[in-house]
Design an enzyme around this catalytic site. Structure first.
Site, PDB file in Angstrom:
ATOM      1  N   PHE A  99       0.807  -1.222   0.000  1.00  0.00           N
ATOM      2  CA  PHE A  99       0.000   0.000   0.000  1.00  0.00           C
ATOM      3  C   PHE A  99       0.838   1.269   0.000  1.00  0.00           C
ATOM      4  O   PHE A  99       0.365   2.332  -0.397  1.00  0.00           O
ATOM      5  CB  PHE A  99      -0.967   0.007   1.203  1.00  0.00           C
ATOM      6  CG  PHE A  99      -0.328   0.392   2.506  1.00  0.00           C
ATOM      7  CD1 PHE A  99      -0.292   1.716   2.909  1.00  0.00           C
ATOM      8  CD2 PHE A  99       0.254  -0.559   3.327  1.00  0.00           C
ATOM      9  CE1 PHE A  99       0.311   2.096   4.107  1.00  0.00           C
ATOM     10  CE2 PHE A  99       0.846  -0.196   4.534  1.00  0.00           C
ATOM     11  CZ  PHE A  99       0.886   1.124   4.915  1.00  0.00           C
ATOM     12  N   LYS A 100       2.104   1.191   0.454  1.00  0.00           N
ATOM     13  CA  LYS A 100       2.926   2.400   0.542  1.00  0.00           C
ATOM     14  C   LYS A 100       3.175   3.037  -0.825  1.00  0.00           C
ATOM     15  O   LYS A 100       3.565   4.195  -0.901  1.00  0.00           O
ATOM     16  CB  LYS A 100       4.246   2.106   1.247  1.00  0.00           C
ATOM     17  CG  LYS A 100       4.070   1.809   2.728  1.00  0.00           C
ATOM     18  CD  LYS A 100       5.407   1.724   3.468  1.00  0.00           C
ATOM     19  CE  LYS A 100       5.215   1.436   4.947  1.00  0.00           C
ATOM     20  NZ  LYS A 100       4.772   0.054   5.218  1.00  0.00           N
ATOM     21  N   ASP A 101       2.933   2.276  -1.890  1.00  0.00           N
ATOM     22  CA  ASP A 101       3.072   2.847  -3.239  1.00  0.00           C
ATOM     23  C   ASP A 101       2.201   4.090  -3.423  1.00  0.00           C
ATOM     24  O   ASP A 101       2.618   5.041  -4.072  1.00  0.00           O
ATOM     25  CB  ASP A 101       2.655   1.811  -4.300  1.00  0.00           C
ATOM     26  CG  ASP A 101       3.734   0.755  -4.541  1.00  0.00           C
ATOM     27  OD1 ASP A 101       4.929   1.064  -4.385  1.00  0.00           O
ATOM     28  OD2 ASP A 101       3.357  -0.378  -4.891  1.00  0.00           O
TER      29      ASP A 101
END
Ligand SMILES: *Cc1c(COP(=O)(O)O)cnc(C)c1O
Length: 434
Positions: free
Chosen positions: A106-108
């Site tokens: 999710f950090k993308d």
């Protein structure tokens, strides 16, 4: 819109100042002065909108005063070049899959948004001196930041990581990129990398010579965009007719992800309540029980992106609810799981439903299994693709999980990194020459 510091000492900052600084000068975390409400008609037809359309409406509420509409739309659309589908796992439990981006976690979303917003601010400034982003990583953050900033004009990223201490799969995601990404392999541990970055920010001579900034996860430009996919999850549930009594469960470490969801809720997103799922690092869980916040050294677990002993975004939750334990416990409940429980959950879920969880998502799934009430619909955030942890997942499930093509591509690339000691003088000499 201005941003204030949770420590209340630093002067309020503009968006650009808050993004470039990351942390406020008084070491607090920046918070938007106002959380705008989204109108009822937005929610009335949200299920007819695309992920990008929904995200743009949310982004406009946060950043619309500071970034022109066309530029903001472009930033949002470029950031969200992948889907975040809601997938049914069993009757009342859905997985929000946040692993369809370049580094499969999710950090993308936050990293890509921050890269594009920073680029927007650089472009507006005359002179165009290159901005150097320093990031220390124990694995996951480095890959998201490096890929988020890859090919972005005017920005160079230096990823510092501890030699021999990150997995091969993680390492190849930031050492094979080239272009404006330089990987630096430090002969030390993660804390040494972090200390080097901190020393660099404090060194006056260095800061006169080059422009430095951090892409830390507490940065508002990484933190706020994480609200986007909560709205999109709701839209997908509404399409399925499951939008009532929604409970969202978030595998949490530094608590940035869940806090962004709570911001969404404050903007009017109809979520009944949140659950923060922890691994054995249970500082928040203990806070909910006792009302005392007691940071501890982190413990290593199989859900290692959640191995945090002093969750930085707790300061934001505390501030948002005026420090009231009662208000916090009325909105968020907690859960904590040992490695043995995480492994058991991965096996049980796979056997019963056929769904493959990663160790982080497993905490979220299990907390819903245990805490969901009749009539509620639960969504857990599947924060990473299980193939990112292939060795562990294969061993636990006695299987052979397929590596997605994006990840396989990184693994075919050539490793390029610079070896360096943990002595700050070496790092400084290096940066003085760039
Ligand atoms: C970073 C991360 C988390 C924790 O997210 P926070 O925002 O720090 O709470 C959970 N799972 C994965 C896979 C991560 O990379």
């Amino acid at each position: 819109m201005k941003y204030y510091s949770t420590n209340q000492v630093a002067p309020h900052a503009t968006l650009e100042e808050a993004v470039v600084r990351g942390l406020a000068p008084d070491k607090g975390l920046y918070m938007p002065e106002i959380i705008k409400q989204l109108p009822k008609d937005f929610f009335d037809h949200i299920e007819t909108l695309s992920f990008q359309e929904i995200a743009y409406r949310v982004a406009d509420a946060f950043f619309g005063d500071d970034v022109e509409p066309d530029a903001l739309k472009q930033i949002v659309y470029d950031t969200l070049a992948f889907d975040a589908p809601v997938v049914k796992v069993e009757d009342n439990i859905y997985s929000l899959e946040l692993f369809h981006g370049p580094t499969l976690a999710f950090k993308d979303v936050g990293a890509r948004f921050m890269a594009r917003l920073l680029q927007h601010f650089i472009k507006k400034e005359a002179g165009g001196q290159t901005v150097n982003v320093l990031v220390a990583t124990s694995g996951d953050t480095g890959s998201a930041v490096a890929n988020g900033f890859l090919g972005v004009d005017g920005i160079h990223v230096y990823v510092l990581y501890p030699k021999g201490k990150v997995s091969k799969i993680q390492e190849c995601q930031f050492t094979t990129l080239g272009q404006n990404i330089t990987a630096i392999e430090i002969d030390g541990v993660f804390d040494d990398c972090q200390a080097l970055v901190k020393s660099a920010f404090m060194d006056e001579e260095l800061n006169r010579h080059i422009k430095l900034t951090s892409a830390n996860s507490i940065n508002v430009a990484r933190f706020l965009p994480q609200a986007f996919y909560y709205f999109y999850a709701y839209a997908q549930l509404k399409k399925l007719g499951r939008q009532h009594e929604v409970v969202i469960c978030v595998p949490s470490g530094n608590f940035g992800n869940i806090t962004a969801g709570i911001f969404g809720n404050e903007m009017g997103l109809p979520v009944k309540r949140f659950i923060a799922a922890n691994n054995a690092n249970d500082i928040f869980y203990q806070y909910l029980k006792s009302g005392k916040y007691e940071p501890k050294p982190s413990k290593q677990t199989i859900a290692n992106a959640m191995d945090v002993g002093n969750p930085s975004n707790f300061a934001r939750i505390y501030d948002l609810f005026g420090g009231s334990h009662e208000r916090i416990t009325s909105r968020i409940s907690g859960a904590t799981y040992t490695d043995a429980q995480i492994m058991e959950t991965m096996r049980q879920c796979h056997k019963d439903t056929g769904y493959t969880l990663d160790p982080h998502g497993a905490c979220g799934y299990r907390a819903l299994k245990e805490l969901l009430q009749p009539g509620e619909t639960g969504v857990f955030l599947e924060t990473a693709h299980p193939a990112k942890f292939k060795e562990k997942v294969d061993a636990i499930l006695n299987g052979n999980i397929q590596i997605p093509e994006r990840l396989a591509n990184f693994m075919r690339g050539r490793k390029q990194s610079i070896e360096m000691s943990k002595d700050f003088n070496d790092f400084k000499d290096f940066l003085m020459k760039v």
